[in-house]
Design a protein around this motif. Structure first.
Motif: not given
Length: 150
Positions: A36, A39, A79, A99, A101-102, A105, A115-118, A122
């Motif tokens: 992310t 990081s 964040h 990391l 997290r967001y 975007e 943050d594709e996994r939010w 992670p």
């Protein structure tokens, strides 16, 4: 430190080129592979390979380091959460992957980063596509925000 050298974990994560901030017992490094945006790796300077083996002064300073990290990342990228992972599977010296997290975007240095996994866990094996100029800009940006987060 081992003499004048830092430990192998710090070197693996690009020290000194990735150095964002240095405390008495800890190094804050920009993580070369960015799961992310923003990081970091927080690396203990000593030889401890277990959290329980950290000297008392390093344990105390860990709270100071985390406070500065969170304030600097909030200022740099706003964040939504910060995850700290102490895996130490491959790199044995005490260190944390930090990391930010967001939920949405973030734009930085001409790119848009999600943050594709939010909001799930992670994925430290994933890396955002940053070019060399964006990586250099990221280190400079983080250094500036850490300098203000004293």
């Amino acid at each position: 430190r081992r003499g004048d050298a830092v430990n192998a974990t710090a070197e693996k994560f690009g020290y000194p080129g990735t150095l964002v901030a240095e405390l008495e017992h800890w190094l804050v490094l920009a993580r070369p592979a960015q799961p992310t945006l923003g990081s970091l790796v927080l690396v203990h300077k000593g030889e401890a390979t277990r959290l329980g083996a950290l000297p008392a002064a390093a344990s105390t300073e860990l709270g100071v380091a985390c406070d500065r990290i969170e304030r600097a990342l909030a200022s740099a990228f706003a964040h939504d959460k910060v995850n700290y992972l102490a895996l130490m599977m491959v790199d044995p010296d005490v260190h944390f992957h930090v990391l930010p997290r967001y939920a949405g975007e973030r734009e930085f240095a001409g790119g848009r980063f999600a943050d594709e996994r939010w909001p799930g866990p992670p994925d430290v094996t994933h890396a955002l596509a940053l070019d060399d100029a964006q990586r250099a800009a990221l280190v400079d940006h983080l250094r500036a925000h850490f300098a203000r987060a004293r």
